[in-house]
Scaffold this active site. Structure first.
Site, PDB file in Angstrom:
ATOM      1  N   LEU A 211       0.814  -1.214   0.000  1.00 17.14           N
ATOM      2  CA  LEU A 211       0.000   0.000   0.000  1.00 17.14           C
ATOM      3  C   LEU A 211       0.849   1.266   0.000  1.00 17.14           C
ATOM      4  O   LEU A 211       0.423   2.308  -0.501  1.00 17.14           O
ATOM      5  CB  LEU A 211      -0.934   0.003   1.210  1.00 17.14           C
ATOM      6  CG  LEU A 211      -2.093  -0.991   1.171  1.00 17.14           C
ATOM      7  CD1 LEU A 211      -2.741  -1.093   2.540  1.00 17.14           C
ATOM      8  CD2 LEU A 211      -3.110  -0.593   0.115  1.00 17.14           C
TER       9      LEU A 211
ATOM     10  N   SER B 289     -12.997   2.875  11.160  1.00 19.66           N
ATOM     11  CA  SER B 289     -13.089   2.168  12.436  1.00 19.66           C
ATOM     12  C   SER B 289     -13.697   3.050  13.513  1.00 19.66           C
ATOM     13  O   SER B 289     -13.568   4.282  13.478  1.00 19.66           O
ATOM     14  CB  SER B 289     -11.686   1.719  12.869  1.00 19.66           C
ATOM     15  OG  SER B 289     -11.716   1.184  14.174  1.00 19.66           O
TER      16      SER B 289
ATOM     17  N   TYR C 218      -3.459   4.093  15.453  1.00 16.05           N
ATOM     18  CA  TYR C 218      -4.323   3.382  14.501  1.00 16.05           C
ATOM     19  C   TYR C 218      -5.593   4.194  14.246  1.00 16.05           C
ATOM     20  O   TYR C 218      -5.998   4.404  13.090  1.00 16.05           O
ATOM     21  CB  TYR C 218      -4.664   2.010  15.067  1.00 16.05           C
ATOM     22  CG  TYR C 218      -5.676   1.224  14.268  1.00 16.05           C
ATOM     23  CD1 TYR C 218      -5.305   0.552  13.108  1.00 16.05           C
ATOM     24  CD2 TYR C 218      -7.004   1.139  14.680  1.00 16.05           C
ATOM     25  CE1 TYR C 218      -6.227  -0.182  12.378  1.00 16.05           C
ATOM     26  CE2 TYR C 218      -7.938   0.406  13.957  1.00 16.05           C
ATOM     27  CZ  TYR C 218      -7.549  -0.240  12.813  1.00 16.05           C
ATOM     28  OH  TYR C 218      -8.472  -0.966  12.087  1.00 16.05           O
TER      29      TYR C 218
END
Length: 307
Positions: free
Chosen positions: A78, A137, A162
């Protein structure tokens, strides 16, 4: 009663594309799926392969086993723009589930989760991809307390590096819609795994509901920039999806069936522990850079294609 609908401006070419995609369930020529070797990606491969002539699955793994009809697989990092750019040739849509799927030191998050997000959106724009469906998320808003009835307009309040990367990608998606009219649906997934802890009684997203959620994000004719929580129809779901009803997501599964057993096993929870109090669960209580998944007892039940 009047319903407020956000203003969405589409070019003539985009409108033609939308109408064409409504004529036939497989009108799309190509879907790109990142994170195909992951647990959630494993449940998306088969349904996505039925929604387009070609499904190009990608991840870092050398092999993902038997492929579905119409599916091909390539390895791609990525963080490597050229590798991501090569995936996008002829693509109608990207379902972006690739990432480091846990809290980690910032330098480990930076490449795949932040630079990787930029690479996906920029390459998608350059190749005139219609839409990015993104696995965001709850950790983008993980420090909000569960006693707050947060909706899709809740301000970012990340619980980890994250979660911070998810905030970046959501803002990136918003900007690419505002400035370049590249559509995006950001799926704020709560917890998509077998129910093994008290938090999951409210946060569970079943695999069937995950597939339904992604299918709706792909097939809804016009989405502009949309945010929706990935959660099943749980009695104790701590978030409000009413602001995303235009996506037609109507989950069917309910984690209440597990509540009595799970709560008995968990015992009395400490209300002062951010892991119990906040939407992010264990991610809200770990030190930055330390794994949140390590304490969650997640069962690796990924799906494999049959020969």
């Amino acid at each position: 009663m009047w319903l407020a609908i956000p203003q969405i401006l589409l070019s003539t070419q985009q409108i033609v594309t939308v109408l064409a995609c409504n004529e036939d369930d497989k009108a799309m020529k190509k879907i790109v799926l990142t994170g195909a070797a992951g647990r959630l990606g494993s449940y998306l491969r088969e349904p996505l392969s039925k929604m387009a002539d070609e499904l190009l699955s990608t991840d870092l793994a050398e092999d993902i086993g038997t492929l579905y009809s119409g599916e091909s697989y390539v390895t791609a990092d990525l963080a490597d723009y050229d590798a991501i750019d090569a995936l996008m040739h002829g693509a109608d849509m990207v379902v972006h589930f690739g990432a480091v799927a846990d809290e980690a030191p910032f330098n480990e998050i930076l490449g795949p989760n932040i630079i990787g997000a930029y690479n996906i959106w920029e390459a998608a724009y350059q190749h005139k991809v219609r839409r990015v469906v993104y696995a965001s998320s709850i950790h983008a808003v993980g420090m909000h307390e569960k006693t707050e009835a947060i909706g899709i307009d809740a301000p970012h309040r990340p619980d980890t590096y994250y979660g911070l990367a998810k905030c970046f990608a959501e803002d990136l998606a918003r900007m690419y819609w505002d400035k370049r009219k590249l559509e995006a649906v950001c799926l704020r997934i709560l917890s998509c795994a077998q129910v093994t802890n008290a938090r999951a009684v409210g946060s569970w997203l079943s695999y069937d509901d995950l597939v339904h959620l992604v299918e709706q994000a792909v097939t809804t004719p016009v989405v502009g920039f949309s945010v929706i929580y990935g959660v099943s129809n749980n009695d104790r779901a701590p978030v409000d999806n009413s602001g995303a009803r235009h996506l037609g997501y109507r989950p069917k599964d309910n984690a209440e069936q597990f509540a009595e057993k799970i709560y008995a096993e968990a015992g009395v929870l400490d209300p002062a522990d951010p892991g119990n109090l906040c939407h992010g669960g264990p991610f809200a209580s770990v030190e930055l850079g330390n794994s949140g998944v390590a304490t969650m007892n997640i069962i690796d039940d990924r799906k494999t294609a049959k020969e």
